[in-house]
Design a protein around this motif. Structure first.
Motif, PDB file in Angstrom:
ATOM      1  N   VAL A 201       0.865  -1.180   0.000  1.00 47.46           N
ATOM      2  CA  VAL A 201       0.000   0.000   0.000  1.00 47.46           C
ATOM      3  C   VAL A 201       0.903   1.232   0.000  1.00 47.46           C
ATOM      4  O   VAL A 201       1.929   1.262   0.675  1.00 47.46           O
TER       5      VAL A 201
ATOM      6  N   HIS B 299       6.018   2.849  -0.148  1.00 48.82           N
ATOM      7  CA  HIS B 299       5.109   1.707  -0.078  1.00 48.82           C
ATOM      8  C   HIS B 299       5.460   0.895   1.157  1.00 48.82           C
ATOM      9  O   HIS B 299       6.637   0.692   1.458  1.00 48.82           O
TER      10      HIS B 299
ATOM     11  N   ASP C 166      -8.612 -10.400  -0.195  1.00 50.03           N
ATOM     12  CA  ASP C 166      -9.307  -9.314   0.507  1.00 50.03           C
ATOM     13  C   ASP C 166      -8.859  -9.206   1.961  1.00 50.03           C
ATOM     14  O   ASP C 166      -8.635  -8.109   2.471  1.00 50.03           O
TER      15      ASP C 166
ATOM     16  N   SER D 263      -5.222  -7.952   2.281  1.00 41.99           N
ATOM     17  CA  SER D 263      -5.245  -6.531   1.928  1.00 41.99           C
ATOM     18  C   SER D 263      -5.804  -5.697   3.075  1.00 41.99           C
ATOM     19  O   SER D 263      -5.295  -4.614   3.382  1.00 41.99           O
ATOM     20  N   GLU D 264      -6.838  -6.196   3.727  1.00 38.52           N
ATOM     21  CA  GLU D 264      -7.434  -5.475   4.856  1.00 38.52           C
ATOM     22  C   GLU D 264      -6.464  -5.394   6.031  1.00 38.52           C
ATOM     23  O   GLU D 264      -6.357  -4.356   6.683  1.00 38.52           O
TER      24      GLU D 264
ATOM     25  N   ASN E 220      -3.950  -2.783   5.178  1.00 38.68           N
ATOM     26  CA  ASN E 220      -4.608  -1.476   5.200  1.00 38.68           C
ATOM     27  C   ASN E 220      -4.750  -0.962   6.638  1.00 38.68           C
ATOM     28  O   ASN E 220      -4.517   0.215   6.916  1.00 38.68           O
TER      29      ASN E 220
ATOM     30  N   ALA F 190      -1.167  -0.086   7.839  1.00 36.12           N
ATOM     31  CA  ALA F 190      -0.694   1.146   7.187  1.00 36.12           C
ATOM     32  C   ALA F 190      -1.416   2.371   7.741  1.00 36.12           C
ATOM     33  O   ALA F 190      -0.810   3.432   7.912  1.00 36.12           O
ATOM     34  N   GLY F 191      -2.693   2.236   8.042  1.00 35.27           N
ATOM     35  CA  GLY F 191      -3.438   3.345   8.634  1.00 35.27           C
ATOM     36  C   GLY F 191      -2.891   3.734   9.991  1.00 35.27           C
ATOM     37  O   GLY F 191      -2.788   4.916  10.319  1.00 35.27           O
TER      38      GLY F 191
ATOM     39  N   LEU G  92      -3.259   7.548   2.396  1.00 35.59           N
ATOM     40  CA  LEU G  92      -3.079   6.142   2.030  1.00 35.59           C
ATOM     41  C   LEU G  92      -3.617   5.875   0.645  1.00 35.59           C
ATOM     42  O   LEU G  92      -4.678   6.377   0.269  1.00 35.59           O
TER      43      LEU G  92
ATOM     44  N   LEU H 285      -4.517   2.605  -2.235  1.00 33.04           N
ATOM     45  CA  LEU H 285      -5.251   1.346  -2.148  1.00 33.04           C
ATOM     46  C   LEU H 285      -4.282   0.175  -2.089  1.00 33.04           C
ATOM     47  O   LEU H 285      -3.227   0.208  -2.739  1.00 33.04           O
ATOM     48  N   PRO H 286      -4.616  -0.875  -1.338  1.00 32.50           N
ATOM     49  CA  PRO H 286      -3.735  -2.049  -1.288  1.00 32.50           C
ATOM     50  C   PRO H 286      -3.670  -2.737  -2.650  1.00 32.50           C
ATOM     51  O   PRO H 286      -4.650  -2.778  -3.394  1.00 32.50           O
TER      52      PRO H 286
END
Length: 165
Positions: A50, A60, A93, A96-97, A100, A103-104, A119, A121-122
């Motif tokens: 991401v 990244h 998914d 990726s979540e 995410n 990273a947040g 941010l 998108l993954p």
């Protein structure tokens, strides 16, 4: 608020600390006995990346693991503790979540130093991302519970003037 470029290893240290904390408190893995296992270079590894973009800091963040490791992380995310089968799409998914979320949390931590961070998108890949000339990279092998992972941070190298090369 400072807008100076933050050292790549500071980003990696933050990602590593946040990932370990997340694995313990949210995925409910026991971290006490987990020792890092170096990533096997030859085997294909699912990975998610991401972008974190800002006026002075753009890079990244990434996480890669084995196919079974990805399934274990996603089962933990979904609260599935048995041998439940997951569709490949659910693994994409879910992994990726997870990144995410991580990273947040890294972005929130670094926002005090660079308030322009956003941010992206993954992006999920099956295998590794190549890093050519002009790319700075830092990586760390970690255990997230029973799952061997590699955390990565990379960005375009900057010249002495601070411009991307």
């Amino acid at each position: 608020m400072s807008t100076t470029t933050i050292d790549l290893h500071e980003w990696l240290d933050s990602l590593s600390e946040i990932a370990r904390n997340y694995a313990t408190h949210h995925l409910r893995f026991d971290q006490s006995a987990a020792q890092p296992v170096p990533a096997a270079a030859s085997a294909p590894r699912p990975a998610v990346y991401v972008a974190v973009l800002g006026a002075r800091n753009s890079m990244h963040l990434g996480i890669s693991t084995t196919p079974e490791g990805a399934r274990t992380l996603v089962r933990a995310l979904l609260g599935l503790r048995g041998p439940d089968q997951l569709a490949d799409r659910d693994v994409v998914d879910g992994l990726s979540e997870i990144l995410n979320i991580l990273a947040g949390k890294v972005k929130s931590r670094m926002s005090a130093r660079d308030g322009t961070l956003k941010l992206g998108l993954p992006i999920f890949v099956s295998g590794s991302v190549g890093h050519g000339d002009g790319i700075e990279k830092a990586a760390e092998d970690v255990m997230l519970g029973p799952v061997p992972c590699q955390l990565q941070v990379f960005r375009q190298r900057r010249s002495a003037s601070g411009e991307a090369t």
